[in-house]
Motif scaffolding. Structure first.
Motif, short mmCIF file in Angstrom:
data_model
loop_
_atom_site.label_atom_id
_atom_site.label_comp_id
_atom_site.label_asym_id
_atom_site.label_seq_id
_atom_site.Cartn_x
_atom_site.Cartn_y
_atom_site.Cartn_z
N CYS A 112 0.84 -1.20 0.00
CA CYS A 112 0.00 0.00 0.00
C CYS A 112 0.88 1.25 0.00
CB CYS A 112 -0.93 0.00 1.21
SG CYS A 112 -2.05 1.43 1.24
N LEU A 113 0.74 2.06 -1.05
CA LEU A 113 1.53 3.30 -1.17
C LEU A 113 0.74 4.54 -0.80
CD1 LEU A 113 3.36 2.73 -4.59
CD2 LEU A 113 4.28 2.39 -2.28
N TYR A 114 -0.59 4.42 -0.82
CA TYR A 114 -1.42 5.62 -0.63
C TYR A 114 -2.75 5.21 -0.01
CZ TYR A 114 -2.75 10.45 -1.95
OH TYR A 114 -3.08 11.78 -1.94
N PHE A 123 -1.63 1.13 -4.95
CA PHE A 123 -1.01 -0.13 -4.56
C PHE A 123 0.11 -0.46 -5.54
CE2 PHE A 123 -5.57 -0.36 -3.69
CZ PHE A 123 -5.59 -0.65 -2.34
N LEU A 124 1.17 -1.05 -5.04
CA LEU A 124 2.22 -1.59 -5.88
C LEU A 124 2.14 -3.11 -5.81
CD1 LEU A 124 4.68 -0.73 -7.66
CD2 LEU A 124 6.11 -1.23 -5.65
N ILE A 125 1.91 -3.73 -6.95
CA ILE A 125 1.81 -5.20 -7.01
C ILE A 125 3.08 -5.72 -7.64
CG2 ILE A 125 0.55 -7.17 -7.92
CD1 ILE A 125 -1.22 -3.85 -7.60
N VAL A 185 4.75 10.46 -4.13
CA VAL A 185 6.20 10.49 -4.32
C VAL A 185 6.93 10.40 -2.99
CG1 VAL A 185 8.13 11.92 -5.11
CG2 VAL A 185 6.09 11.66 -6.54
N ARG A 186 6.42 11.09 -1.98
CA ARG A 186 7.03 11.03 -0.64
C ARG A 186 7.00 9.61 -0.10
NH1 ARG A 186 7.10 14.08 4.26
NH2 ARG A 186 7.71 12.65 5.93
N ASN A 187 5.85 8.96 -0.21
CA ASN A 187 5.74 7.59 0.33
C ASN A 187 6.61 6.61 -0.45
OD1 ASN A 187 3.99 8.40 2.34
ND2 ASN A 187 2.15 7.88 1.18
N GLU A 220 10.11 7.09 0.84
CA GLU A 220 10.27 6.50 2.17
C GLU A 220 10.37 4.97 2.10
OE1 GLU A 220 10.64 7.74 5.25
OE2 GLU A 220 10.69 9.81 4.52
N LEU A 221 9.66 4.38 1.14
CA LEU A 221 9.64 2.92 1.00
C LEU A 221 10.69 2.42 0.00
CD1 LEU A 221 5.76 2.58 0.99
CD2 LEU A 221 7.30 1.71 2.76
N GLU A 222 11.53 3.36 -0.46
CA GLU A 222 12.64 3.05 -1.37
C GLU A 222 12.16 2.39 -2.67
OE1 GLU A 222 15.47 0.84 0.95
OE2 GLU A 222 16.13 2.63 2.04
N ILE A 223 11.08 2.95 -3.22
CA ILE A 223 10.55 2.50 -4.49
C ILE A 223 10.90 3.54 -5.55
CG2 ILE A 223 8.48 1.85 -5.79
CD1 ILE A 223 9.06 -0.03 -3.49
#
Length: 251
Positions: free
Chosen positions: A8-10, A28-30, A49-51, A54-57
């Protein structure tokens, strides 16, 4: 056996004790079959973009984008995502998604970023993105919303943005193609529905379609999730906040 992950990104809520932030909408990133698919982009690009940072994506690590339907809460962050990319990217959506305008009438995508988008249109046919990931046809002609389906060794995982046309209609479409539906993940519009109606919807999800796992966020809202818990028990519905990951096995 392979592995799949939904990250979950957002969402309106983020994991406690992190620098992740929430906002209206969902993303979501699948990660499956060696590829990454971004499903929706939330409403505010700076939050997405911030999230991701933070999650190094990295934006260029994403192989494709899928937009569920034409709503600022689901496509609003796309332009900021494109700002972070160097490579072109396929964006799957119904053509109506591009009619969305920003608050003061601006286009959803800047002229600078438009050449970086390879349009792939979703309409009345299933789209297979990889061995284990599919886009449903649009569920009906009103919202023109599609969902994602992730195939796992326990059954299909339906990833829903809003379920505008009724999540039961989405599950009917999925059940026509896949034998088992294991999980429902994401958002369904329940907040304005009365408790007796929610009881019936949840009963149909569980009994008619055999869904065993409910992981909800986004458009379900905290109020909608609570109504679901009243219907089937507090421990039967799981929250999904920014930074939460769901892991699955695939064939």
């Amino acid at each position: 056996m392979g592995k799949a992950e939904i990250l979950c990104l957002y969402d309106e809520g983020a994991k406690v004790g992190t620098h992740l932030i929430g906002g209206a909408g969902c993303s979501f990133l699948i990660d499956v079959d060696g590829e990454r698919t971004l499903f929706d982009t939330g409403s505010r690009g700076n939050v997405l973009v911030r999230n991701m940072s933070e999650l190094e994506i990295k934006a260029d690590s994403v192989n494709r984008v899928v937009i569920s339907h034409g709503s600022i809460k689901h496509i609003g962050g796309l332009n900021s995502f494109m700002n972070e990319r160097k490579e072109k990217v396929e964006v799957y959506s119904n053509p109506s998604s591009w009619n969305v305008k920003r608050m003061f009438g601006g286009s959803i995508i800047s002229e600078e970023n438009e050449p970086g988008i390879i349009h792939r249109y979703v309409d009345n046919e299933w789209v297979q993105l990889s061995k284990n990931l599919f886009i449903t046809p649009i569920i009906n002609s009103n919202s023109k919303e599609s969902a994602l389906v992730l195939c796992t060794n326990e059954g299909a995982v339906v990833i829903s943005a809003c379920g505008h046309d009724g999540i039961v209609e989405t599950l009917k479409v999925v059940s026509e193609r896949f034998d088992r539906i294991y999980a429902l993940v994401g958002g369904i519009h329940l907040r304005k529905k009365k408790q007796p109606e929610v009881n019936l919807i949840v009963s149909e999800i569980k009994e008619s379609f055999g869904v065993r796992k409910l992981v909800m966020n986004g458009c379900t809202t905290a109020e909608g999730i609570q109504k679901m818990r009243v219907a089937i028990g507090n421990d039967k519905v799981v929250d999904l906040f920014v930074g939460d990951r769901l892991d699955f096995q695939t064939y």
